[in-house]
Design a protein around this motif. Structure first.
Motif, PDB file in Angstrom:
ATOM      1  N   LEU A  11     -47.305-122.008  85.980  1.00  0.00           N
ATOM      2  CA  LEU A  11     -46.669-122.585  87.066  1.00  0.00           C
ATOM      3  C   LEU A  11     -45.549-123.641  86.559  1.00  0.00           C
ATOM      4  O   LEU A  11     -45.580-124.300  85.669  1.00  0.00           O
ATOM      5  N   VAL A  12     -44.510-123.686  87.507  1.00  0.00           N
ATOM      6  CA  VAL A  12     -43.188-124.524  86.885  1.00  0.00           C
ATOM      7  C   VAL A  12     -42.389-124.743  88.239  1.00  0.00           C
ATOM      8  O   VAL A  12     -42.638-124.111  89.057  1.00  0.00           O
ATOM      9  N   GLN A  13     -41.743-126.115  88.173  1.00  0.00           N
ATOM     10  CA  GLN A  13     -40.947-126.210  89.090  1.00  0.00           C
ATOM     11  C   GLN A  13     -39.574-125.966  89.245  1.00  0.00           C
ATOM     12  O   GLN A  13     -39.129-125.302  88.176  1.00  0.00           O
ATOM     13  N   PRO A  14     -38.948-125.831  90.321  1.00  0.00           N
ATOM     14  CA  PRO A  14     -37.511-125.302  89.897  1.00  0.00           C
ATOM     15  C   PRO A  14     -36.759-125.866  89.075  1.00  0.00           C
ATOM     16  O   PRO A  14     -36.897-127.217  88.855  1.00  0.00           O
ATOM     17  N   GLY A  15     -35.988-125.375  88.360  1.00  0.00           N
ATOM     18  CA  GLY A  15     -35.150-125.892  87.146  1.00  0.00           C
ATOM     19  C   GLY A  15     -35.651-125.843  85.748  1.00  0.00           C
ATOM     20  O   GLY A  15     -35.348-126.219  84.758  1.00  0.00           O
ATOM     21  N   GLY A  16     -37.383-125.528  85.967  1.00  0.00           N
ATOM     22  CA  GLY A  16     -38.118-125.542  84.687  1.00  0.00           C
ATOM     23  C   GLY A  16     -37.789-124.333  83.911  1.00  0.00           C
ATOM     24  O   GLY A  16     -36.874-123.296  84.061  1.00  0.00           O
ATOM     25  N   SER A  17     -38.426-124.306  82.710  1.00  0.00           N
ATOM     26  CA  SER A  17     -38.465-123.063  81.872  1.00  0.00           C
ATOM     27  C   SER A  17     -39.878-122.487  81.545  1.00  0.00           C
ATOM     28  O   SER A  17     -40.734-123.503  81.419  1.00  0.00           O
ATOM     29  N   LEU A  18     -39.618-121.268  81.053  1.00  0.00           N
ATOM     30  CA  LEU A  18     -40.846-120.751  80.421  1.00  0.00           C
ATOM     31  C   LEU A  18     -40.471-119.518  79.635  1.00  0.00           C
ATOM     32  O   LEU A  18     -39.216-119.000  79.704  1.00  0.00           O
ATOM     33  N   ARG A  19     -41.173-119.366  78.600  1.00  0.00           N
ATOM     34  CA  ARG A  19     -41.102-118.449  77.523  1.00  0.00           C
ATOM     35  C   ARG A  19     -41.999-117.542  77.479  1.00  0.00           C
ATOM     36  O   ARG A  19     -43.270-117.663  77.360  1.00  0.00           O
ATOM     37  N   LEU A  20     -41.923-116.394  77.962  1.00  0.00           N
ATOM     38  CA  LEU A  20     -42.831-115.085  77.934  1.00  0.00           C
ATOM     39  C   LEU A  20     -42.809-114.305  76.565  1.00  0.00           C
ATOM     40  O   LEU A  20     -41.832-114.182  75.825  1.00  0.00           O
ATOM     41  N   SER A  21     -43.692-113.619  76.280  1.00  0.00           N
ATOM     42  CA  SER A  21     -44.024-112.836  75.011  1.00  0.00           C
ATOM     43  C   SER A  21     -44.779-111.663  75.346  1.00  0.00           C
ATOM     44  O   SER A  21     -45.602-111.569  76.063  1.00  0.00           O
ATOM     45  N   CYS A  22     -44.252-110.668  74.510  1.00  0.00           N
ATOM     46  CA  CYS A  22     -44.829-109.139  74.772  1.00  0.00           C
ATOM     47  C   CYS A  22     -45.178-108.889  73.338  1.00  0.00           C
ATOM     48  O   CYS A  22     -44.232-108.581  72.560  1.00  0.00           O
ATOM     49  N   ALA A  23     -46.529-108.721  73.112  1.00  0.00           N
ATOM     50  CA  ALA A  23     -46.779-108.301  71.897  1.00  0.00           C
ATOM     51  C   ALA A  23     -47.238-106.890  71.895  1.00  0.00           C
ATOM     52  O   ALA A  23     -47.903-106.244  72.743  1.00  0.00           O
ATOM     53  N   VAL A  24     -46.577-105.951  70.878  1.00  0.00           N
ATOM     54  CA  VAL A  24     -46.348-104.576  70.895  1.00  0.00           C
ATOM     55  C   VAL A  24     -47.498-104.025  69.987  1.00  0.00           C
ATOM     56  O   VAL A  24     -47.560-104.793  68.758  1.00  0.00           O
ATOM     57  N   SER A  25     -48.119-103.251  70.035  1.00  0.00           N
ATOM     58  CA  SER A  25     -49.032-102.572  68.728  1.00  0.00           C
ATOM     59  C   SER A  25     -49.400-101.033  69.322  1.00  0.00           C
ATOM     60  O   SER A  25     -48.574-100.623  70.569  1.00  0.00           O
ATOM     61  N   GLY A  26     -50.093-100.430  68.245  1.00  0.00           N
ATOM     62  CA  GLY A  26     -49.920 -98.877  68.635  1.00  0.00           C
ATOM     63  C   GLY A  26     -48.948 -98.222  67.966  1.00  0.00           C
ATOM     64  O   GLY A  26     -48.552 -98.582  66.841  1.00  0.00           O
ATOM     65  N   PHE A  27     -48.897 -96.891  68.377  1.00  0.00           N
ATOM     66  CA  PHE A  27     -47.662 -96.140  67.875  1.00  0.00           C
ATOM     67  C   PHE A  27     -46.347 -96.574  68.556  1.00  0.00           C
ATOM     68  O   PHE A  27     -46.085 -96.312  69.765  1.00  0.00           O
ATOM     69  N   THR A  28     -45.718 -97.304  67.601  1.00  0.00           N
ATOM     70  CA  THR A  28     -44.181 -97.851  68.093  1.00  0.00           C
ATOM     71  C   THR A  28     -42.920 -97.312  67.519  1.00  0.00           C
ATOM     72  O   THR A  28     -41.841 -97.844  67.940  1.00  0.00           O
ATOM     73  N   ALA A  29     -43.258 -96.170  67.130  1.00  0.00           N
ATOM     74  CA  ALA A  29     -41.818 -95.726  66.092  1.00  0.00           C
ATOM     75  C   ALA A  29     -41.094 -95.137  66.925  1.00  0.00           C
ATOM     76  O   ALA A  29     -40.013 -94.903  66.625  1.00  0.00           O
ATOM     77  N   ASP A  30     -41.186 -94.889  68.261  1.00  0.00           N
ATOM     78  CA  ASP A  30     -40.186 -93.742  68.680  1.00  0.00           C
ATOM     79  C   ASP A  30     -39.522 -94.183  70.142  1.00  0.00           C
ATOM     80  O   ASP A  30     -38.888 -93.394  70.788  1.00  0.00           O
ATOM     81  N   TYR A  31     -40.009 -95.377  70.494  1.00  0.00           N
ATOM     82  CA  TYR A  31     -39.102 -95.686  71.813  1.00  0.00           C
ATOM     83  C   TYR A  31     -38.048 -96.328  71.681  1.00  0.00           C
ATOM     84  O   TYR A  31     -37.580 -96.873  70.584  1.00  0.00           O
ATOM     85  N   TRP A  32     -37.098 -96.145  72.532  1.00  0.00           N
ATOM     86  CA  TRP A  32     -35.662 -96.645  72.395  1.00  0.00           C
ATOM     87  C   TRP A  32     -35.317 -98.191  73.044  1.00  0.00           C
ATOM     88  O   TRP A  32     -34.232 -98.724  72.520  1.00  0.00           O
TER      89      TRP A  32
END
Length: 124
Positions: A11-32
């Motif tokens: 939750l954040v007020q207008p004008g605020g900031s957030l940082r999202l993270s996406c952790a990747v695992s598994g077979f990762t070799a072939d996506y573009w």
């Protein structure tokens, strides 16, 4: 098969900031590309930003240009979305996805392997 886990929403007020993270695992070799998409209640999922896994080229939807930044040290391990100057219309569940298309576009039809998402709520 690749697995994606999003985190960092809140939750954040207008004008605020957030940082999202996406952790990747598994077979990762072939996506573009790997990218962030969002879905607000009653609306279709839309592309927010993506980055090429091989060339680092970034793409943004017009509504977030100048406010959001996608970044990564290794696109096959972790990707971030720095969101600044947040607006109520940014409220949505944010998902991470990958594209196996060499000619990918920031389009939900070109991405998949979605994570479960992380909720971002901007309220005044």
């Amino acid at each position: 098969q690749v697995q994606l886990v999003e985190s960092g929403g809140g939750l954040v007020q207008p004008g605020g900031s957030l940082r999202l993270s996406c952790a990747v695992s598994g077979f990762t070799a072939d996506y573009w590309a790997i990218g962030w998409f969002r879905q607000a209640p009653g609306k279709e999922r839309e592309g927010v930003s993506c980055i090429g896994a091989r060339d680092g080229i970034t793409h943004y939807v017009d509504s977030v240009k100048g406010r959001f930044t996608i970044s990564t040290d290794n696109p096959r391990k972790m990707v971030y979305l720095q969101m600044n100057s947040l607006k109520p219309e940014d409220t949505a569940v944010y998902y991470c996805g990958v594209s196996y298309y060499s000619d990918y576009e920031l389009n939900v039809l070109h991405f998949g392997s979605w994570g479960l998402g992380t909720q971002v709520t901007v309220f005044s």
